[in-house]
Design a protein around this motif. Sequence first.
Motif, PDB file in Angstrom:
ATOM      1  N   ALA A  37     -41.663 -31.540 -18.213  1.00 36.47           N
ATOM      2  CA  ALA A  37     -40.287 -31.088 -17.979  1.00 36.47           C
ATOM      3  C   ALA A  37     -39.966 -31.111 -16.488  1.00 36.47           C
ATOM      4  CB  ALA A  37     -40.092 -29.684 -18.537  1.00 36.47           C
ATOM      5  N   SER A  38     -38.885 -31.779 -16.115  1.00 34.99           N
ATOM      6  CA  SER A  38     -38.607 -32.002 -14.693  1.00 34.99           C
ATOM      7  C   SER A  38     -37.374 -31.266 -14.176  1.00 34.99           C
ATOM      8  CB  SER A  38     -38.433 -33.505 -14.420  1.00 34.99           C
ATOM      9  OG  SER A  38     -37.289 -34.001 -15.106  1.00 34.99           O
ATOM     10  N   VAL A  39     -36.656 -30.546 -15.063  1.00 41.82           N
ATOM     11  CA  VAL A  39     -35.445 -29.854 -14.610  1.00 41.82           C
ATOM     12  C   VAL A  39     -35.481 -28.391 -15.049  1.00 41.82           C
ATOM     13  CG1 VAL A  39     -34.025 -31.940 -14.601  1.00 41.82           C
ATOM     14  CG2 VAL A  39     -34.141 -30.543 -16.674  1.00 41.82           C
ATOM     15  N   GLU A  40     -34.714 -27.594 -14.328  1.00 41.56           N
ATOM     16  CA  GLU A  40     -34.634 -26.161 -14.614  1.00 41.56           C
ATOM     17  C   GLU A  40     -33.177 -25.727 -14.512  1.00 41.56           C
ATOM     18  OE1 GLU A  40     -36.162 -21.958 -12.587  1.00 41.56           O
ATOM     19  OE2 GLU A  40     -37.280 -23.827 -12.232  1.00 41.56           O
ATOM     20  N   TYR A  41     -32.780 -24.850 -15.450  1.00 42.74           N
ATOM     21  CA  TYR A  41     -31.403 -24.353 -15.444  1.00 42.74           C
ATOM     22  C   TYR A  41     -31.402 -22.891 -15.871  1.00 42.74           C
ATOM     23  CZ  TYR A  41     -26.467 -23.788 -16.671  1.00 42.74           C
ATOM     24  OH  TYR A  41     -25.175 -23.352 -16.765  1.00 42.74           O
ATOM     25  N   GLN A  42     -30.866 -22.040 -15.018  1.00 52.10           N
ATOM     26  CA  GLN A  42     -30.774 -20.597 -15.266  1.00 52.10           C
ATOM     27  C   GLN A  42     -32.122 -19.996 -15.660  1.00 52.10           C
ATOM     28  OE1 GLN A  42     -27.592 -20.019 -18.102  1.00 52.10           O
ATOM     29  NE2 GLN A  42     -26.017 -20.233 -16.517  1.00 52.10           N
ATOM     30  N   GLY A  43     -33.171 -20.411 -14.949  1.00 54.35           N
ATOM     31  CA  GLY A  43     -34.499 -19.861 -15.175  1.00 54.35           C
ATOM     32  C   GLY A  43     -35.250 -20.466 -16.338  1.00 54.35           C
ATOM     33  N   ASN A  44     -34.656 -21.400 -17.071  1.00 50.70           N
ATOM     34  CA  ASN A  44     -35.298 -22.060 -18.199  1.00 50.70           C
ATOM     35  C   ASN A  44     -35.607 -23.509 -17.836  1.00 50.70           C
ATOM     36  OD1 ASN A  44     -34.898 -19.738 -19.800  1.00 50.70           O
ATOM     37  ND2 ASN A  44     -32.800 -20.407 -20.234  1.00 50.70           N
ATOM     38  N   ILE A  45     -36.712 -24.027 -18.331  1.00 53.93           N
ATOM     39  CA  ILE A  45     -37.057 -25.410 -18.033  1.00 53.93           C
ATOM     40  C   ILE A  45     -36.691 -26.304 -19.207  1.00 53.93           C
ATOM     41  CG2 ILE A  45     -38.905 -24.799 -16.435  1.00 53.93           C
ATOM     42  CD1 ILE A  45     -40.914 -25.553 -18.580  1.00 53.93           C
ATOM     43  N   TYR A  46     -36.319 -27.530 -18.889  1.00 59.19           N
ATOM     44  CA  TYR A  46     -35.904 -28.503 -19.891  1.00 59.19           C
ATOM     45  C   TYR A  46     -36.496 -29.864 -19.544  1.00 59.19           C
ATOM     46  CZ  TYR A  46     -32.348 -25.064 -21.208  1.00 59.19           C
ATOM     47  OH  TYR A  46     -31.707 -23.923 -21.622  1.00 59.19           O
ATOM     48  N   MET A  47     -36.660 -30.669 -20.579  1.00 55.39           N
ATOM     49  CA  MET A  47     -36.978 -32.073 -20.386  1.00 55.39           C
ATOM     50  C   MET A  47     -35.678 -32.857 -20.271  1.00 55.39           C
ATOM     51  SD  MET A  47     -40.008 -33.091 -23.047  1.00 55.39           S
ATOM     52  CE  MET A  47     -41.730 -32.891 -22.605  1.00 55.39           C
ATOM     53  N   THR A  48     -35.732 -33.947 -19.550  1.00 53.62           N
ATOM     54  CA  THR A  48     -34.674 -34.948 -19.657  1.00 53.62           C
ATOM     55  C   THR A  48     -35.099 -35.930 -20.760  1.00 53.62           C
ATOM     56  OG1 THR A  48     -35.710 -36.467 -18.078  1.00 53.62           O
ATOM     57  CG2 THR A  48     -34.223 -34.763 -17.179  1.00 53.62           C
ATOM     58  N   PRO A  49     -34.184 -36.756 -21.259  1.00 56.15           N
ATOM     59  CA  PRO A  49     -34.589 -37.774 -22.244  1.00 56.15           C
ATOM     60  C   PRO A  49     -35.717 -38.655 -21.723  1.00 56.15           C
ATOM     61  CG  PRO A  49     -32.213 -37.560 -22.235  1.00 56.15           C
ATOM     62  CD  PRO A  49     -32.720 -36.707 -21.105  1.00 56.15           C
ATOM     63  N   GLN A  50     -35.689 -38.995 -20.432  1.00 56.79           N
ATOM     64  CA  GLN A  50     -36.753 -39.795 -19.847  1.00 56.79           C
ATOM     65  C   GLN A  50     -38.073 -39.035 -19.866  1.00 56.79           C
ATOM     66  OE1 GLN A  50     -36.818 -42.849 -18.958  1.00 56.79           O
ATOM     67  NE2 GLN A  50     -38.755 -42.987 -17.845  1.00 56.79           N
TER      68      GLN A  50
ATOM     69  N   GLY B 184     -41.838 -30.765  -7.326  1.00 63.75           N
ATOM     70  CA  GLY B 184     -41.058 -29.673  -7.893  1.00 63.75           C
ATOM     71  C   GLY B 184     -40.103 -30.108  -8.975  1.00 63.75           C
ATOM     72  N   ARG B 185     -39.467 -29.146  -9.608  1.00 58.52           N
ATOM     73  CA  ARG B 185     -38.453 -29.410 -10.617  1.00 58.52           C
ATOM     74  C   ARG B 185     -37.067 -29.359  -9.970  1.00 58.52           C
ATOM     75  NH1 ARG B 185     -41.740 -25.934 -13.757  1.00 58.52           N
ATOM     76  NH2 ARG B 185     -42.915 -27.132 -15.294  1.00 58.52           N
ATOM     77  N   ILE B 186     -36.157 -30.122 -10.525  1.00 60.90           N
ATOM     78  CA  ILE B 186     -34.783 -30.126 -10.038  1.00 60.90           C
ATOM     79  C   ILE B 186     -34.047 -28.941 -10.653  1.00 60.90           C
ATOM     80  CG2 ILE B 186     -32.601 -31.396 -10.009  1.00 60.90           C
ATOM     81  CD1 ILE B 186     -34.254 -33.975 -10.194  1.00 60.90           C
ATOM     82  N   ARG B 187     -33.429 -28.116  -9.825  1.00 62.30           N
ATOM     83  CA  ARG B 187     -32.645 -26.983 -10.308  1.00 62.30           C
ATOM     84  C   ARG B 187     -31.206 -27.435 -10.543  1.00 62.30           C
ATOM     85  NH1 ARG B 187     -36.522 -24.193  -7.309  1.00 62.30           N
ATOM     86  NH2 ARG B 187     -37.336 -22.357  -8.417  1.00 62.30           N
ATOM     87  N   LEU B 188     -30.800 -27.398 -11.775  1.00 61.30           N
ATOM     88  CA  LEU B 188     -29.470 -27.855 -12.148  1.00 61.30           C
ATOM     89  C   LEU B 188     -28.443 -26.746 -11.973  1.00 61.30           C
ATOM     90  CD1 LEU B 188     -30.365 -29.725 -15.473  1.00 61.30           C
ATOM     91  CD2 LEU B 188     -30.092 -30.731 -13.197  1.00 61.30           C
ATOM     92  N   THR B 189     -27.233 -27.135 -11.629  1.00 57.78           N
ATOM     93  CA  THR B 189     -26.117 -26.196 -11.572  1.00 57.78           C
ATOM     94  C   THR B 189     -25.334 -26.294 -12.883  1.00 57.78           C
ATOM     95  OG1 THR B 189     -24.591 -27.828 -10.642  1.00 57.78           O
ATOM     96  CG2 THR B 189     -25.948 -26.559  -9.088  1.00 57.78           C
TER      97      THR B 189
ATOM     98  N   ASN C 112     -30.931 -44.904 -22.448  1.00 60.35           N
ATOM     99  CA  ASN C 112     -29.616 -44.980 -21.800  1.00 60.35           C
ATOM    100  C   ASN C 112     -29.249 -43.671 -21.097  1.00 60.35           C
ATOM    101  OD1 ASN C 112     -29.255 -47.616 -22.628  1.00 60.35           O
ATOM    102  ND2 ASN C 112     -28.054 -47.083 -24.440  1.00 60.35           N
ATOM    103  N   LEU C 113     -29.601 -42.545 -21.718  1.00 64.27           N
ATOM    104  CA  LEU C 113     -29.336 -41.256 -21.077  1.00 64.27           C
ATOM    105  C   LEU C 113     -30.225 -41.053 -19.860  1.00 64.27           C
ATOM    106  CD1 LEU C 113     -28.901 -38.860 -24.143  1.00 64.27           C
ATOM    107  CD2 LEU C 113     -27.160 -39.492 -22.482  1.00 64.27           C
ATOM    108  N   HIS C 114     -31.448 -41.552 -19.934  1.00 65.11           N
ATOM    109  CA  HIS C 114     -32.424 -41.472 -18.839  1.00 65.11           C
ATOM    110  C   HIS C 114     -32.595 -40.025 -18.384  1.00 65.11           C
ATOM    111  CE1 HIS C 114     -34.282 -42.569 -14.873  1.00 65.11           C
ATOM    112  NE2 HIS C 114     -34.925 -43.386 -15.699  1.00 65.11           N
ATOM    113  N   ASP C 115     -32.135 -39.683 -17.172  1.00 67.75           N
ATOM    114  CA  ASP C 115     -32.286 -38.307 -16.693  1.00 67.75           C
ATOM    115  C   ASP C 115     -30.973 -37.523 -16.778  1.00 67.75           C
ATOM    116  OD1 ASP C 115     -30.937 -39.672 -14.734  1.00 67.75           O
ATOM    117  OD2 ASP C 115     -32.128 -38.910 -13.060  1.00 67.75           O
TER     118      ASP C 115
END
Length: 423
Positions: A87-100, A116-121, A145-148
């Motif tokens: 999992a490479s992204v984080e949002y509001q303290g939760n981690i998520y995978m991108t489709p990639q 590190g992980r990318i913190r999303l807004t 196609n969605l990739h990241d």
Amino acid sequence: MAAVRRCRDLLRSLRPILWKEGIFTKQPVPRRSLYMIAAASGCTLAIHWFYKQGQDIVPVVHARETEKNEPTKEKATHRELRFRQFASVEYQGNIYMTPQDFLESVTEESPRPRIGRIRLTAQDVESMLRQTPSRSRGSNKLFRNLHDKGIISYTEYLFLLCVLTKPRSGFRIAFNMFDTDGNQIVDKKEFLVLERVFSKQPDSEDGEGKKKEVLSKVIPAVETRIQDTSLMVHFFGKYGNDVLKYDDFHRFMENLQSEVIELEFLEFSKGMNTISEVDFAHILLRYTLLDRSEIEECIARVKDRIQQEKGITFQEFKKFCQFLNNLDDFSIAMKMYTYAQQPVSQDEFQRAVRVCTGFTLAKDVVNTVFQIFDSDGDGHLSSPEFIAIMKDRLHRGSRSHLMHTQGTWEAFRQCIRNEMKSN
């Protein structure tokens, strides 16, 4: 010793980054252990061992949770660890995978390097969800196609793993499990039942609170509340008012299976229309729990016994992968030969495949399979061994009942032996 010292210094320099990501606990590795490993098997293996200490042996715990009087943390499961690892992204303290990330998690042994992980807004997530195509625009390139530009939750990750191993005959069963009221459509509320099914959250408020508490300690960044994701928007639209029919569900499952199969094939075909029999053997064996020496023996047999390369097309490879999804039915057919203590020939193998799937495999594919597993060259296959190894391949080496062997001293000794053989 100079090389060992450099290895030690490199590991120490990486510690702050790895701690920050929650990969390692703040437990120092004894200096003597590091010296012994580095001296015995080289700097590369020392790094590998240090990495495995953090990823597979030590429970994943954030540094902020290592305060005094903190209760003992429960060890995360293999799938939880793998989700965190990719999992490479984080949002509001939760981690998520991108489709990639998801595609990499089912086709690669380890994630690509990143800092590190990318913190999303909120704006980032909203933009991602806007770019998610509707069901009518779904295809076998959806994730690529969605990739990241998308987010996948932990429970959806488990759901997608289940999709990859389902035979076509199981698509209807899977759909009916979601269709709780039996009206032949699944709405967003019914789909979210998987949040409880896969997380095994109890129905009671107290039980649910305890489950969330465990999740927050073992995998603190895994979601504990519902957040719209790319998959939910794809299924149910931006406002969540659309419904999912069986044909839509079937098409999604088939597209996802095809996408992963094609991704694996393209990795080895290098733009050509076929892969070699040796490449096919590599794909089959790389997710199994066979050690390096055993895999090398299997590959060597294929090279020695198949003198003239014919090549395996994508359609032939895809059919074999679809056959593996019917492995449970195939094992029942093979038990007849096991009980009778009869060896299995290529013709008998093909007959069992046809009974279980309704189709036969390409002769060259079956011949390559036999060369991989026919160690004594008598032209027959040990079906129990084949089925056990292919189940590892089907689940990409992550069958939970086998995970207790990871991180043991015996596994470490085997790693040492394999490394020494290669030097």
